[in-house]
Design an enzyme around this catalytic site. Sequence first.
Site, PDB file in Angstrom:
ATOM      1  N   HIS A  66       1.445   2.229 -10.167  1.00 15.47           N
ATOM      2  CA  HIS A  66       0.428   2.634  -9.206  1.00 15.47           C
ATOM      3  C   HIS A  66      -0.872   1.948  -9.617  1.00 15.47           C
ATOM      4  O   HIS A  66      -1.284   2.046 -10.782  1.00 15.47           O
ATOM      5  CB  HIS A  66       0.186   4.147  -9.271  1.00 15.47           C
ATOM      6  CG  HIS A  66       1.341   4.993  -8.853  1.00 15.47           C
ATOM      7  ND1 HIS A  66       1.421   5.581  -7.608  1.00 15.47           N
ATOM      8  CD2 HIS A  66       2.459   5.370  -9.519  1.00 15.47           C
ATOM      9  CE1 HIS A  66       2.539   6.294  -7.534  1.00 15.47           C
ATOM     10  NE2 HIS A  66       3.179   6.185  -8.682  1.00 15.47           N
ATOM     11  N   VAL A  83      10.343   8.211  -6.741  1.00 15.14           N
ATOM     12  CA  VAL A  83      11.148   7.067  -6.304  1.00 15.14           C
ATOM     13  C   VAL A  83      11.652   6.368  -7.566  1.00 15.14           C
ATOM     14  O   VAL A  83      10.847   5.935  -8.404  1.00 15.14           O
ATOM     15  CB  VAL A  83      10.326   6.089  -5.436  1.00 15.14           C
ATOM     16  CG1 VAL A  83      11.181   4.888  -5.047  1.00 15.14           C
ATOM     17  CG2 VAL A  83       9.785   6.789  -4.187  1.00 15.14           C
ATOM     18  N   ARG A  98       0.843  -1.204   0.000  1.00 11.69           N
ATOM     19  CA  ARG A  98       0.000   0.000   0.000  1.00 11.69           C
ATOM     20  C   ARG A  98       0.880   1.257   0.000  1.00 11.69           C
ATOM     21  O   ARG A  98       1.885   1.321   0.716  1.00 11.69           O
ATOM     22  CB  ARG A  98      -0.935   0.001   1.217  1.00 11.69           C
ATOM     23  CG  ARG A  98      -1.936  -1.128   1.134  1.00 11.69           C
ATOM     24  CD  ARG A  98      -3.091  -1.043   2.094  1.00 11.69           C
ATOM     25  NE  ARG A  98      -3.806  -2.320   2.084  1.00 11.69           N
ATOM     26  CZ  ARG A  98      -4.675  -2.693   1.149  1.00 11.69           C
ATOM     27  NH1 ARG A  98      -4.975  -1.871   0.161  1.00 11.69           N
ATOM     28  NH2 ARG A  98      -5.247  -3.887   1.194  1.00 11.69           N
ATOM     29  N   ASP A  99       0.447   2.232  -0.827  1.00  6.86           N
ATOM     30  CA  ASP A  99       1.166   3.506  -0.890  1.00  6.86           C
ATOM     31  C   ASP A  99       1.017   4.228   0.455  1.00  6.86           C
ATOM     32  O   ASP A  99      -0.062   4.263   1.051  1.00  6.86           O
ATOM     33  CB  ASP A  99       0.605   4.378  -2.025  1.00  6.86           C
ATOM     34  CG  ASP A  99       1.543   5.519  -2.393  1.00  6.86           C
ATOM     35  OD1 ASP A  99       2.120   5.477  -3.497  1.00  6.86           O
ATOM     36  OD2 ASP A  99       1.692   6.456  -1.577  1.00  6.86           O
ATOM     37  N   ILE A 100       2.088   4.840   0.913  1.00  2.34           N
ATOM     38  CA  ILE A 100       2.111   5.509   2.216  1.00  2.34           C
ATOM     39  C   ILE A 100       1.276   6.801   2.189  1.00  2.34           C
ATOM     40  O   ILE A 100       0.859   7.297   3.241  1.00  2.34           O
ATOM     41  CB  ILE A 100       3.582   5.788   2.622  1.00  2.34           C
ATOM     42  CG1 ILE A 100       3.739   5.865   4.110  1.00  2.34           C
ATOM     43  CG2 ILE A 100       4.143   7.013   1.920  1.00  2.34           C
ATOM     44  CD1 ILE A 100       5.198   5.840   4.578  1.00  2.34           C
ATOM     45  N   HIS A 152       7.799   1.286 -10.663  1.00  2.60           N
ATOM     46  CA  HIS A 152       6.591   0.889  -9.918  1.00  2.60           C
ATOM     47  C   HIS A 152       5.336   1.283 -10.672  1.00  2.60           C
ATOM     48  O   HIS A 152       5.251   2.368 -11.234  1.00  2.60           O
ATOM     49  CB  HIS A 152       6.569   1.509  -8.511  1.00  2.60           C
ATOM     50  CG  HIS A 152       6.787   2.984  -8.484  1.00  2.60           C
ATOM     51  ND1 HIS A 152       8.035   3.567  -8.582  1.00  2.60           N
ATOM     52  CD2 HIS A 152       5.915   4.024  -8.377  1.00  2.60           C
ATOM     53  CE1 HIS A 152       7.921   4.876  -8.540  1.00  2.60           C
ATOM     54  NE2 HIS A 152       6.632   5.192  -8.425  1.00  2.60           N
ATOM     55  N   ASN A 157       4.755   6.540 -13.699  1.00  2.48           N
ATOM     56  CA  ASN A 157       5.381   7.816 -14.019  1.00  2.48           C
ATOM     57  C   ASN A 157       6.827   7.565 -14.435  1.00  2.48           C
ATOM     58  O   ASN A 157       7.512   6.727 -13.845  1.00  2.48           O
ATOM     59  CB  ASN A 157       5.354   8.738 -12.794  1.00  2.48           C
ATOM     60  CG  ASN A 157       3.940   9.064 -12.351  1.00  2.48           C
ATOM     61  OD1 ASN A 157       3.054   9.259 -13.185  1.00  2.48           O
ATOM     62  ND2 ASN A 157       3.713   9.115 -11.045  1.00  2.48           N
TER      63      ASN A 157
HETATM   64  P1  AMP Z   1       6.147   8.250  -7.895  1.00  2.00           P
HETATM   65  O1  AMP Z   1       5.918   9.657  -7.457  1.00  2.00           O
HETATM   66  O2  AMP Z   1       5.409   7.837  -9.137  1.00  2.00           O
HETATM   67  O3  AMP Z   1       7.630   7.929  -7.978  1.00  2.00           O
HETATM   68  O4  AMP Z   1       5.527   7.340  -6.754  1.00  2.00           O
HETATM   69  C1  AMP Z   1       6.204   7.072  -5.574  1.00  2.00           C
HETATM   70  C2  AMP Z   1       5.176   6.667  -4.573  1.00  2.00           C
HETATM   71  O5  AMP Z   1       5.816   6.039  -3.497  1.00  2.00           O
HETATM   72  C3  AMP Z   1       4.380   7.853  -3.994  1.00  2.00           C
HETATM   73  O6  AMP Z   1       2.997   7.681  -4.283  1.00  2.00           O
HETATM   74  C4  AMP Z   1       4.689   7.779  -2.503  1.00  2.00           C
HETATM   75  O7  AMP Z   1       3.584   8.119  -1.703  1.00  2.00           O
HETATM   76  C5  AMP Z   1       5.095   6.328  -2.334  1.00  2.00           C
HETATM   77  N1  AMP Z   1       5.973   6.039  -1.208  1.00  2.00           N
HETATM   78  C6  AMP Z   1       7.077   6.725  -0.827  1.00  2.00           C
HETATM   79  N2  AMP Z   1       7.647   6.127   0.237  1.00  2.00           N
HETATM   80  C7  AMP Z   1       6.880   5.046   0.533  1.00  2.00           C
HETATM   81  C8  AMP Z   1       6.936   4.030   1.527  1.00  2.00           C
HETATM   82  N3  AMP Z   1       7.925   3.984   2.454  1.00  2.00           N
HETATM   83  N4  AMP Z   1       5.969   3.083   1.551  1.00  2.00           N
HETATM   84  C9  AMP Z   1       4.969   3.126   0.649  1.00  2.00           C
HETATM   85  N5  AMP Z   1       4.861   4.039  -0.330  1.00  2.00           N
HETATM   86  C10 AMP Z   1       5.800   5.002  -0.384  1.00  2.00           C
END
Ligand code: AMP
Length: 114
Positions: free
Chosen positions: A102, A96, A29-31, A100, A87
């Site tokens: 979403h 990040v 799950r996204d944080i 990944h 993205n």
């Molecule tokens: P992006 O902006 O497409 O690179 O997506 C990165 C996603 O990672 C964002 O939606 C963040 O909320 C999510 N994220 C960052 N750190 C964590 C974490 N420790 N656990 C879960 N999701 C995270």
Amino acid sequence: MIDCLFCKIVAGDIPADLVHETEDTIAFRDINPQAPTHILIIPRKHIATINDIADEDRALVGSLYTTARDVARQEGLAEAGYRVVMNCGEGAGQSVFHLHLHLLGGRGLSWPPG
Ligand code: AMP
């Protein structure tokens, strides 16, 4: 990759709310969820962006989508519909740099995204 947040989640060094695992992928799950269901699906292997996908990664990238399909079913989203988005680069909002998907669902989703 030593300094990669998602590699640390794959290694179990940083906790995550895992919802699915396969040999090649994990989903958690996204944080900072942007929808009632917001799950990230990542390869265990470090690949920074879509630009860094090698031809030999074709099957691995395919497995991100079969995992998305299975997670959507598991979360009860398959019938209503959901969005899967990746993205690429800072200009598209990537924050990040470990590949990944979403998976977003549980509410109406407008198009085009912002
Ligand atoms: P992006 O902006 O497409 O690179 O997506 C990165 C996603 O990672 C964002 O939606 C963040 O909320 C999510 N994220 C960052 N750190 C964590 C974490 N420790 N656990 C879960 N999701 C995270």
